[in-house]
Design a protein around this motif. Sequence first.
Motif: not given
Length: 98
Positions: A20-26, A36-39, A45-50, A90-98
């Motif tokens: 779940m890591v593609d690069t370490v930039e810094e 991480l590129a979400v593929r 990945i969930l059924p709604d593609n998020t 206290h994790f809160a996710c306001h929008r999942r990546p597509r």
Amino acid sequence: MIYSGEDIKRLIPQRDPFMMVDTVEERDSTNAVTTLAVRQDNYFILPDNTLAETGLIEHMAQSCSALAGCQVLSQQLPAPPVGIIGEVKHFACHRRPR
């Protein structure tokens, strides 16, 4: 130094399909900027593609592992640590990546 591709495998113990890591930039001694590129074929990945919230947390955990791996490599030690345990509060996710 930027780590990507096969270099990431030197930093973290996870392998496909759970990487779940593609690069370490810094990075510095306490922080890392990772990508991480979400593929479509991502395990989380969930059924709604998020990406599921658990996938976001796994990305954070593997990012911590990658930072530890960078620290080990910079000290020229033989291998990065395996089995880093972290805690997320206290994790809160306001929008999942597509």
